[in-house]
Structure formats: C-alpha cells, structure tokens
Design a protein around this motif. Sequence first.
Motif, PDB file in Angstrom:
ATOM      1  N   ALA A 160      -1.461  -2.550   3.118  1.00 56.82           N
ATOM      2  CA  ALA A 160      -0.866  -3.863   2.893  1.00 56.82           C
ATOM      3  C   ALA A 160      -1.254  -4.877   3.953  1.00 56.82           C
ATOM      4  CB  ALA A 160       0.665  -3.744   2.836  1.00 56.82           C
ATOM      5  N   GLY A 161      -1.600  -4.400   5.145  1.00 54.35           N
ATOM      6  CA  GLY A 161      -1.932  -5.313   6.237  1.00 54.35           C
ATOM      7  C   GLY A 161      -3.345  -5.852   6.177  1.00 54.35           C
ATOM      8  N   ALA A 162      -4.160  -5.342   5.253  1.00 54.89           N
ATOM      9  CA  ALA A 162      -5.549  -5.808   5.157  1.00 54.89           C
ATOM     10  C   ALA A 162      -5.587  -7.251   4.681  1.00 54.89           C
ATOM     11  CB  ALA A 162      -6.332  -4.919   4.204  1.00 54.89           C
ATOM     12  N   GLU A 163      -6.425  -8.049   5.314  1.00 54.52           N
ATOM     13  CA  GLU A 163      -6.505  -9.465   4.967  1.00 54.52           C
ATOM     14  C   GLU A 163      -7.687  -9.801   4.068  1.00 54.52           C
ATOM     15  OE1 GLU A 163      -6.521 -11.573   8.660  1.00 54.52           O
ATOM     16  OE2 GLU A 163      -4.406 -11.133   9.092  1.00 54.52           O
ATOM     17  N   ASP A 164      -8.682  -8.907   3.988  1.00 57.61           N
ATOM     18  CA  ASP A 164      -9.854  -9.217   3.164  1.00 57.61           C
ATOM     19  C   ASP A 164      -9.526  -9.028   1.689  1.00 57.61           C
ATOM     20  OD1 ASP A 164     -11.252  -6.295   2.398  1.00 57.61           O
ATOM     21  OD2 ASP A 164      -9.995  -6.290   4.201  1.00 57.61           O
ATOM     22  N   SER A 165     -10.192  -9.779   0.855  1.00 59.51           N
ATOM     23  CA  SER A 165      -9.904  -9.795  -0.579  1.00 59.51           C
ATOM     24  C   SER A 165     -10.208  -8.452  -1.243  1.00 59.51           C
ATOM     25  CB  SER A 165     -10.698 -10.906  -1.262  1.00 59.51           C
ATOM     26  OG  SER A 165     -12.098 -10.727  -1.066  1.00 59.51           O
ATOM     27  N   ALA A 166     -11.221  -7.734  -0.744  1.00 61.27           N
ATOM     28  CA  ALA A 166     -11.586  -6.452  -1.353  1.00 61.27           C
ATOM     29  C   ALA A 166     -10.446  -5.448  -1.237  1.00 61.27           C
ATOM     30  CB  ALA A 166     -12.847  -5.898  -0.686  1.00 61.27           C
ATOM     31  N   HIS A 167      -9.837  -5.346  -0.038  1.00 63.90           N
ATOM     32  CA  HIS A 167      -8.724  -4.416   0.139  1.00 63.90           C
ATOM     33  C   HIS A 167      -7.487  -4.888  -0.609  1.00 63.90           C
ATOM     34  CE1 HIS A 167     -10.889  -2.374   3.481  1.00 63.90           C
ATOM     35  NE2 HIS A 167     -10.109  -1.366   3.140  1.00 63.90           N
ATOM     36  N   ASN A 217       5.199  -4.987  17.338  1.00 65.04           N
ATOM     37  CA  ASN A 217       4.609  -6.124  16.632  1.00 65.04           C
ATOM     38  C   ASN A 217       3.729  -5.665  15.470  1.00 65.04           C
ATOM     39  OD1 ASN A 217       5.818  -8.029  18.307  1.00 65.04           O
ATOM     40  ND2 ASN A 217       4.102  -8.039  19.759  1.00 65.04           N
ATOM     41  N   VAL A 218       2.963  -4.589  15.708  1.00 65.81           N
ATOM     42  CA  VAL A 218       2.102  -4.066  14.646  1.00 65.81           C
ATOM     43  C   VAL A 218       2.937  -3.554  13.480  1.00 65.81           C
ATOM     44  CG1 VAL A 218       0.446  -2.256  14.037  1.00 65.81           C
ATOM     45  CG2 VAL A 218       0.191  -3.502  16.176  1.00 65.81           C
ATOM     46  N   ARG A 219       4.013  -2.826  13.810  1.00 67.62           N
ATOM     47  CA  ARG A 219       4.869  -2.295  12.750  1.00 67.62           C
ATOM     48  C   ARG A 219       5.515  -3.430  11.963  1.00 67.62           C
ATOM     49  NH1 ARG A 219       7.494   2.077  10.890  1.00 67.62           N
ATOM     50  NH2 ARG A 219       9.501   1.684   9.887  1.00 67.62           N
ATOM     51  N   THR A 220       5.982  -4.441  12.669  1.00 63.48           N
ATOM     52  CA  THR A 220       6.608  -5.582  11.993  1.00 63.48           C
ATOM     53  C   THR A 220       5.625  -6.241  11.031  1.00 63.48           C
ATOM     54  OG1 THR A 220       8.112  -5.998  13.837  1.00 63.48           O
ATOM     55  CG2 THR A 220       7.688  -7.828  12.325  1.00 63.48           C
ATOM     56  N   TYR A 221       4.391  -6.412  11.493  1.00 60.82           N
ATOM     57  CA  TYR A 221       3.369  -7.038  10.646  1.00 60.82           C
ATOM     58  C   TYR A 221       3.146  -6.228   9.372  1.00 60.82           C
ATOM     59  CZ  TYR A 221      -1.222  -8.420   8.949  1.00 60.82           C
ATOM     60  OH  TYR A 221      -2.275  -8.811   8.150  1.00 60.82           O
ATOM     61  N   HIS A 222       2.999  -4.910   9.512  1.00 57.44           N
ATOM     62  CA  HIS A 222       2.746  -4.066   8.343  1.00 57.44           C
ATOM     63  C   HIS A 222       3.972  -3.971   7.441  1.00 57.44           C
ATOM     64  CE1 HIS A 222      -1.325  -2.421   8.968  1.00 57.44           C
ATOM     65  NE2 HIS A 222      -1.086  -2.669  10.250  1.00 57.44           N
ATOM     66  N   ALA A 223       5.161  -3.936   8.043  1.00 61.92           N
ATOM     67  CA  ALA A 223       6.387  -3.885   7.238  1.00 61.92           C
ATOM     68  C   ALA A 223       6.545  -5.164   6.421  1.00 61.92           C
ATOM     69  CB  ALA A 223       7.598  -3.669   8.145  1.00 61.92           C
ATOM     70  N   GLU A 224       6.286  -6.308   7.042  1.00 64.84           N
ATOM     71  CA  GLU A 224       6.392  -7.580   6.321  1.00 64.84           C
ATOM     72  C   GLU A 224       5.327  -7.692   5.241  1.00 64.84           C
ATOM     73  OE1 GLU A 224       6.193 -10.513   9.382  1.00 64.84           O
ATOM     74  OE2 GLU A 224       8.319 -10.310   9.949  1.00 64.84           O
ATOM     75  N   SER A 225       4.129  -7.205   5.539  1.00 66.69           N
ATOM     76  CA  SER A 225       3.047  -7.247   4.550  1.00 66.69           C
ATOM     77  C   SER A 225       3.379  -6.366   3.347  1.00 66.69           C
ATOM     78  CB  SER A 225       1.730  -6.789   5.177  1.00 66.69           C
ATOM     79  OG  SER A 225       1.342  -7.639   6.230  1.00 66.69           O
ATOM     80  N   LEU A 226       3.940  -5.184   3.613  1.00 70.00           N
ATOM     81  CA  LEU A 226       4.299  -4.279   2.525  1.00 70.00           C
ATOM     82  C   LEU A 226       5.459  -4.845   1.711  1.00 70.00           C
ATOM     83  CD1 LEU A 226       3.800  -1.620   1.086  1.00 70.00           C
ATOM     84  CD2 LEU A 226       5.338  -0.504   2.717  1.00 70.00           C
ATOM     85  N   SER A 227       6.416  -5.463   2.406  1.00 72.68           N
ATOM     86  CA  SER A 227       7.551  -6.077   1.719  1.00 72.68           C
ATOM     87  C   SER A 227       7.089  -7.203   0.790  1.00 72.68           C
ATOM     88  CB  SER A 227       8.544  -6.619   2.745  1.00 72.68           C
ATOM     89  OG  SER A 227       9.640  -7.234   2.103  1.00 72.68           O
ATOM     90  N   LYS A 228       6.140  -7.998   1.269  1.00 75.34           N
ATOM     91  CA  LYS A 228       5.580  -9.075   0.443  1.00 75.34           C
ATOM     92  C   LYS A 228       4.892  -8.516  -0.786  1.00 75.34           C
ATOM     93  CE  LYS A 228       2.291 -12.927   0.583  1.00 75.34           C
ATOM     94  NZ  LYS A 228       1.295 -13.662   1.418  1.00 75.34           N
ATOM     95  N   LEU A 229       4.136  -7.451  -0.587  1.00 77.49           N
ATOM     96  CA  LEU A 229       3.439  -6.818  -1.703  1.00 77.49           C
ATOM     97  C   LEU A 229       4.433  -6.264  -2.717  1.00 77.49           C
ATOM     98  CD1 LEU A 229       0.558  -6.117  -2.658  1.00 77.49           C
ATOM     99  CD2 LEU A 229       0.763  -3.947  -1.426  1.00 77.49           C
ATOM    100  N   ALA A 230       5.518  -5.675  -2.221  1.00 77.87           N
ATOM    101  CA  ALA A 230       6.546  -5.132  -3.106  1.00 77.87           C
ATOM    102  C   ALA A 230       7.231  -6.236  -3.902  1.00 77.87           C
ATOM    103  CB  ALA A 230       7.575  -4.348  -2.294  1.00 77.87           C
ATOM    104  N   HIS A 237      12.607  -1.808  -2.708  1.00 84.34           N
ATOM    105  CA  HIS A 237      12.393  -1.719  -1.262  1.00 84.34           C
ATOM    106  C   HIS A 237      12.949  -0.413  -0.694  1.00 84.34           C
ATOM    107  CE1 HIS A 237      11.044  -5.923  -0.069  1.00 84.34           C
ATOM    108  NE2 HIS A 237      11.130  -5.945  -1.390  1.00 84.34           N
ATOM    109  N   HIS A 238      13.726   0.300  -1.500  1.00 82.18           N
ATOM    110  CA  HIS A 238      14.285   1.576  -1.037  1.00 82.18           C
ATOM    111  C   HIS A 238      13.203   2.653  -0.958  1.00 82.18           C
ATOM    112  CE1 HIS A 238      18.387   0.124  -1.177  1.00 82.18           C
ATOM    113  NE2 HIS A 238      18.216  -0.276  -2.433  1.00 82.18           N
ATOM    114  N   HIS A 239      12.076   2.426  -1.633  1.00 77.75           N
ATOM    115  CA  HIS A 239      11.020   3.430  -1.655  1.00 77.75           C
ATOM    116  C   HIS A 239       9.753   2.947  -0.946  1.00 77.75           C
ATOM    117  CE1 HIS A 239      13.521   5.886  -4.006  1.00 77.75           C
ATOM    118  NE2 HIS A 239      13.297   5.341  -5.193  1.00 77.75           N
ATOM    119  N   LEU A 240       9.928   2.068   0.030  1.00 77.47           N
ATOM    120  CA  LEU A 240       8.803   1.621   0.839  1.00 77.47           C
ATOM    121  C   LEU A 240       8.778   2.424   2.144  1.00 77.47           C
ATOM    122  CD1 LEU A 240       8.986  -2.277   0.448  1.00 77.47           C
ATOM    123  CD2 LEU A 240       7.791  -0.602  -0.981  1.00 77.47           C
ATOM    124  N   HIS A 241       7.609   2.865   2.544  1.00 72.82           N
ATOM    125  CA  HIS A 241       7.478   3.707   3.730  1.00 72.82           C
ATOM    126  C   HIS A 241       6.384   3.141   4.624  1.00 72.82           C
ATOM    127  CE1 HIS A 241       9.791   6.888   1.595  1.00 72.82           C
ATOM    128  NE2 HIS A 241       9.140   6.407   0.526  1.00 72.82           N
TER     129      HIS A 241
END
Length: 306
Positions: A160-167, A217-230, A237-241
């Motif tokens: 989820a943290g990847a910024e490039d369009s391919a990922h 900070n890294v965890r926060t970034y990935h958690a927010e990115s995954l939350s946005k994707l969800a 959100h109960h099944h996000l890891h």
Amino acid sequence: MYQRLLVVLDPHQEQQNALARAIRLARMEQASLTLFVSIYDFSYEMTTMLSGQERENMRAALVEERKAWVDELLTQYDTRHLSIDIQVVWHHRPFEAIIKCCIQGQHDLLIKGTRRHDKLQSVLFTPTDWHLLRKAPCPVLLVKEHEWPPNGQIIAAVNAGAEDSAHQSLNQRILTAADHMAQQLTAELHVINCYPSAPLNMAIEIPEFDTSDYQANVRTYHAESLSKLANERNLSHHHLHVKEGLAEDQIPALAQDIDAELVVIGTIGRTGFTAALLGNTAEHVIEQLNCDVLAIKPEGFTSPVN
C-alpha cells in the motif's frame, strides 16, 4: 471472472489436488476446463535402432496412454454439465508447453498442484512452478493440501505504501481477485501490508539516529496508506494487518494464525540472473505456506515464452 481454466496434471502424483480444486472453481465460475499433461522420455529420442517414423509412433502411443489415464482419472469426480477438454503433449520443457497451451487457448487462470522444493536444487534447477509464476501470461493458482472450508479466511498481500502507478495498479488487481474469491467462497477477506525494519547500519553509523522514531513514522505511513486503500474498496478495517518485517516471513505467519485457505499475492515476474540471485517474494512466500496461493500478474504483462 475466470471463464477458461487450464489445469496441469502430474501423472507421478497420487493425489491430483489441482483437478479437484479446478472442478469446484469451474462450477462456481461456470467455466470450461482444459486438462493438460506434458510428457517426455529422453530414451525415446536416443533410440537409434528405430526410424524417425517408428519413434513418432511410439510417442503417439504414449500420448494416447496418458489421455486414457486422464479419462480414467475423471471417473473419480462429478463432471456432469462441465465442458472438459484433454490435451497431452510431448515436450522436453514442461513449463514452455504449459505456457504455449495457455496462450493458444486464451486461458484466464492456470491451476497446478505444488509442493515444497529443495532450496539448493531450486537455485540450480528452477522448478516448473517458479517458471510459471515468472512467465505465465495469466494468474496462477498453486494448490496445496489445505481445504477450502465454508466461511474461511483469505489473505490479500499488497504494498500500500508504493507510490508508483505500476504497484498501485497491481494492488488493485490483487484486491479485485481476492475479493472475488472471498465472495465465491463466502470467506472473510484480510489484507496485509509489510514494511521493512530500520537498517541496523544507520543506527551504528549515526549514533544520534532514533530508530524507534523512524520505525513509528514508517508504520504510520503504511497504516495510513493501507487504510486509504481499504476505504477506496469498502473493506473492513478489522481485517487490516500492518506488519514490520519481510513479506516472506509475515504473510505465512498470518496465514497460519488465521488458518487461511488462500493467499493472493502479486508477482512481478523477475527473470534471468536477477531472479537466480534474489528470487521473487511470491516464490519465497509459497515455499512456507500450507495453503493455496493465487499469483496475480501486473496489467499488460506479456509472457516471454512464445
């Protein structure tokens, strides 16, 4: 979603787990089945006592024997109302024969049984499974022995943290495939995102470097990115890891914890010398899982095998 299924059978295996899985999927998807067997015996090519025509006749006889074996195998399953084709080919490189059949038949899902490979052997001689993960033109479902129980658990592994369009595009394809399977199997969908630990050399070389603050900070970034994707996919959100560590460690650990029956993961199809040295995340994950893996290719992926 899947209308033409290509199923690779292995005459040397007693249990044809891929076939049982494929028949179930074919009924759910109302899809057609192509059962594929690739055979080869080098001794037939080296028989100098026979003419070219005689060798060809012997190969043809072996092909017919395998077709009869497949016919007999099908009697063990309920195949009523299913469209089934059988293809047996003589080819010295099974993965090339499989991919060629996949391309010619325009199959949209390749299903094959798999097993754990010897690590040293897999470095020297890449298993057929790995070739298919890297080069097959469509998604690959590698089947193990774990059952598909009702109301089970499915895992989608994303970056989820990847910024490039391919990922980002691959994330969407993974989630689409995982959500579809979750609906078909009435299963709960879990989404996992792994992120790397802080490099140890940074803490050693830069004494004032705060690894705990960096990791937070890294965890926060990935958690927010995954939350946005969800949120974009209306996922629970109960099944996000969000897990710190290598994907090949964290994904199998989660699969074991929740007793998942299927993991959906992306594969970039790395080939050549880079693949021999580094391997692919999907391959490392598969080796450690006791459940099925559905490997999704990036949009626009073209097989290097013609």
